[in-house]
Design a protein around this motif. Sequence first.
Motif, PDB file in Angstrom:
ATOM      1  N   LYS A  96      91.882  28.031  42.823  1.00 12.05           N
ATOM      2  CA  LYS A  96      91.617  27.518  41.474  1.00 12.05           C
ATOM      3  C   LYS A  96      91.544  25.987  41.478  1.00 12.05           C
ATOM      4  N   LYS A  97      92.380  25.359  42.331  1.00 11.10           N
ATOM      5  CA  LYS A  97      92.446  23.902  42.346  1.00 11.10           C
ATOM      6  C   LYS A  97      92.480  23.402  43.783  1.00 11.10           C
ATOM      7  N   VAL A  98      91.332  22.894  44.250  1.00 15.42           N
ATOM      8  CA  VAL A  98      91.235  22.372  45.618  1.00 15.42           C
ATOM      9  C   VAL A  98      91.566  20.880  45.592  1.00 15.42           C
ATOM     10  N   CYS A  99      92.488  20.463  46.440  1.00 13.55           N
ATOM     11  CA  CYS A  99      92.954  19.074  46.473  1.00 13.55           C
ATOM     12  C   CYS A  99      92.949  18.564  47.908  1.00 13.55           C
ATOM     13  N   ALA A 100      93.268  17.287  48.100  1.00 12.26           N
ATOM     14  CA  ALA A 100      93.247  16.722  49.449  1.00 12.26           C
ATOM     15  C   ALA A 100      94.301  15.645  49.640  1.00 12.26           C
ATOM     16  N   ILE A 101      94.909  15.654  50.828  1.00  7.21           N
ATOM     17  CA  ILE A 101      95.764  14.557  51.303  1.00  7.21           C
ATOM     18  C   ILE A 101      95.097  14.044  52.573  1.00  7.21           C
ATOM     19  N   LEU A 140      82.138  21.521  48.937  1.00  5.89           N
ATOM     20  CA  LEU A 140      82.536  22.061  47.635  1.00  5.89           C
ATOM     21  C   LEU A 140      81.421  21.901  46.607  1.00  5.89           C
ATOM     22  N   LYS A 141      80.808  20.725  46.619  1.00  2.00           N
ATOM     23  CA  LYS A 141      79.720  20.442  45.658  1.00  2.00           C
ATOM     24  C   LYS A 141      78.563  21.423  45.846  1.00  2.00           C
ATOM     25  N   ALA A 142      78.210  21.659  47.115  1.00  2.00           N
ATOM     26  CA  ALA A 142      77.104  22.581  47.409  1.00  2.00           C
ATOM     27  C   ALA A 142      77.440  24.007  46.976  1.00  2.00           C
ATOM     28  N   ALA A 143      78.751  24.327  46.957  1.00  2.00           N
ATOM     29  CA  ALA A 143      79.190  25.669  46.563  1.00  2.00           C
ATOM     30  C   ALA A 143      79.513  25.759  45.069  1.00  2.00           C
ATOM     31  N   GLY A 144      79.218  24.687  44.324  1.00  2.00           N
ATOM     32  CA  GLY A 144      79.475  24.690  42.887  1.00  2.00           C
ATOM     33  C   GLY A 144      80.943  24.526  42.537  1.00  2.00           C
ATOM     34  N   MET A 145      81.705  23.909  43.439  1.00  2.00           N
ATOM     35  CA  MET A 145      83.129  23.668  43.202  1.00  2.00           C
ATOM     36  C   MET A 145      83.380  22.164  43.234  1.00  2.00           C
ATOM     37  N   GLU A 146      84.634  21.778  42.987  1.00  2.00           N
ATOM     38  CA  GLU A 146      84.924  20.348  43.019  1.00  2.00           C
ATOM     39  C   GLU A 146      86.334  20.082  43.543  1.00  2.00           C
ATOM     40  N   MET A 147      86.539  18.839  43.981  1.00  2.00           N
ATOM     41  CA  MET A 147      87.858  18.400  44.417  1.00  2.00           C
ATOM     42  C   MET A 147      88.636  17.978  43.179  1.00  2.00           C
ATOM     43  N   SER A 148      89.744  18.660  42.895  1.00  2.00           N
ATOM     44  CA  SER A 148      90.486  18.401  41.660  1.00  2.00           C
ATOM     45  C   SER A 148      91.377  17.167  41.744  1.00  2.00           C
ATOM     46  N   GLU A 149      92.013  16.980  42.875  1.00  2.00           N
ATOM     47  CA  GLU A 149      92.995  15.891  43.029  1.00  2.00           C
ATOM     48  C   GLU A 149      92.976  15.432  44.473  1.00  2.00           C
ATOM     49  N   LYS A 150      93.152  14.123  44.683  1.00  2.00           N
ATOM     50  CA  LYS A 150      93.235  13.640  46.067  1.00  2.00           C
ATOM     51  C   LYS A 150      94.177  12.450  46.143  1.00  2.00           C
ATOM     52  N   THR A 151      94.839  12.334  47.284  1.00  2.00           N
ATOM     53  CA  THR A 151      95.760  11.227  47.502  1.00  2.00           C
ATOM     54  C   THR A 151      95.756  10.876  48.981  1.00  2.00           C
ATOM     55  N   SER A 152      96.012   9.600  49.287  1.00  2.00           N
ATOM     56  CA  SER A 152      95.928   9.162  50.682  1.00  2.00           C
ATOM     57  C   SER A 152      97.259   8.595  51.157  1.00  2.00           C
ATOM     58  N   PHE A 153      97.330   8.315  52.456  1.00  2.00           N
ATOM     59  CA  PHE A 153      98.483   7.646  53.055  1.00  2.00           C
ATOM     60  C   PHE A 153      97.962   6.695  54.127  1.00  2.00           C
ATOM     61  N   VAL A 158      94.945  22.917  49.703  1.00  2.00           N
ATOM     62  CA  VAL A 158      94.997  21.492  50.066  1.00  2.00           C
ATOM     63  C   VAL A 158      94.308  21.239  51.403  1.00  2.00           C
ATOM     64  N   VAL A 159      93.333  20.338  51.373  1.00  2.00           N
ATOM     65  CA  VAL A 159      92.633  19.885  52.580  1.00  2.00           C
ATOM     66  C   VAL A 159      93.446  18.758  53.202  1.00  2.00           C
ATOM     67  N   LEU A 160      93.683  18.844  54.505  1.00  2.00           N
ATOM     68  CA  LEU A 160      94.500  17.842  55.195  1.00  2.00           C
ATOM     69  C   LEU A 160      93.647  16.971  56.122  1.00  2.00           C
ATOM     70  N   GLY A 161      93.506  15.709  55.752  1.00  2.00           N
ATOM     71  CA  GLY A 161      92.861  14.728  56.631  1.00  2.00           C
ATOM     72  C   GLY A 161      93.937  14.077  57.480  1.00  2.00           C
ATOM     73  N   THR A 162      94.599  14.905  58.281  1.00  2.00           N
ATOM     74  CA  THR A 162      95.777  14.499  59.042  1.00  2.00           C
ATOM     75  C   THR A 162      95.582  14.822  60.520  1.00  2.00           C
ATOM     76  N   ILE A 163      96.402  14.174  61.375  1.00  2.00           N
ATOM     77  CA  ILE A 163      96.300  14.473  62.811  1.00  2.00           C
ATOM     78  C   ILE A 163      97.546  15.290  63.197  1.00  2.00           C
ATOM     79  N   ILE A 164      98.434  14.775  64.035  1.00  2.00           N
ATOM     80  CA  ILE A 164      99.551  15.625  64.489  1.00  2.00           C
ATOM     81  C   ILE A 164     100.812  15.389  63.662  1.00  2.00           C
ATOM     82  N   ARG A 165     101.389  14.205  63.792  1.00  2.00           N
ATOM     83  CA  ARG A 165     102.646  13.911  63.102  1.00  2.00           C
ATOM     84  C   ARG A 165     102.496  14.066  61.594  1.00  2.00           C
TER      85      ARG A 165
END
Length: 386
Positions: free
Chosen positions: A168-173, A191-204, A226-233
């Motif tokens: 229902k709510k796709v987000c990203a860190i 998401l855009k191509a699938a007719g969906m959207e990113m609801s919330e995003k935050t970075s570090f 939640v989509v994770l733009g993260t590596i290992i730690r």
Amino acid sequence: MRLKTALIATACAAASSMALAQSQGVTKDQIQLGSIQDLSGPLAGFGKQVRMGMQLRVDELNEQGGIHGRKINLKVEDSGYDPKRAVLAAQKLVNQDKIFAMVGHIGTAQNVATFPVLFDKNVISFFPVTAAREMYEPLNRLKYSFAATYYDQMRLGVPKLAKEKSAKKVCAIYQDDEFGLEVLRGAEAGLKAAGMEMSEKTSFKRGATDFSSQVARMKAANCDFVVLGTIIRETIGTIAEARKTGFNPTLIGSSAAYTDLIHKLGGKAMDGLYATMTVQNPYLDEASQPIRFWANKYKTKFNEDPTVFSAYGYTLVDAFAKGAQKAGANLSTDSFIKAMDSIAIAPDIFGSAEMTFSPTKRLGSDASRISQIQDGKWKVVSEYMK
């Protein structure tokens, strides 16, 4: 007439010297390959594994008589994951060791910094170990890349999994740098191509160790994916914080999070994490007999378990060998490029997608698939997405 003869002689000499230049690193009985790994910096574990995977395939090829009678000699230099050191290493390999091709060089910034050194001497950049678009863009006849980009991985994987989970709510860190942004951009485009959207995003910031505020923000926004733009730690830290606070959305990372270190270091809390990937992580007790046999062979030789980076190293040397074999006995830069541009490399024991190249296509495949950590091991859970 004498002038014409002199001009022909000059042209022949120029053609001859060009042929010699194109054949740098190729002798009657040897092909000189170079690689730059991080053997002393933050990715030293990965660099060592790539090197050992490459060496295993080189040794196998040499034991079988080499390629058209030529044995492969692999020289590896250490960059410490520093672009400046990578340039010095490339200068040594290209100018002193006279390598024919640079294979499996690890790191995005490190590869980009060394391209001028390679290309000035007509040396091929073959299958660098990074999923950055710069490895095949802009188009250059000396570039060959195998790693589906972070952007394409997320573009394909995120909408597929979000639909399967009825999110229902796709987000990203995401990490606030080029890597994290590529993950985010790919997810948003898919998401855009699938007719969906990113609801919330935050970075570090890169190097962060506390992810409590980011996780709290996702939880407060009722994110269920939640989509994770993260590596290992960062992957381990984010998931551990989420579990601690009772926040259990669907979590998906890129191939940067697809490593056995996630479940080895993070433990049981990492179960359930999804990640996009191409090459399968090898386990000694893998259900697939060919992978199991290969993993045990690797362990016997190096006295440690292989990882997905070991598989990268092994398969990229194997791909080089296929191109060099097809190029024939008169191996040169031109004959190798001609062979690679008409080759189809079939899926290997690790299940990677078929790769094809052409004069205008220098990424073997942009397809990726999804794995999930189940009971402390990565399990492939999807077919290739295109």
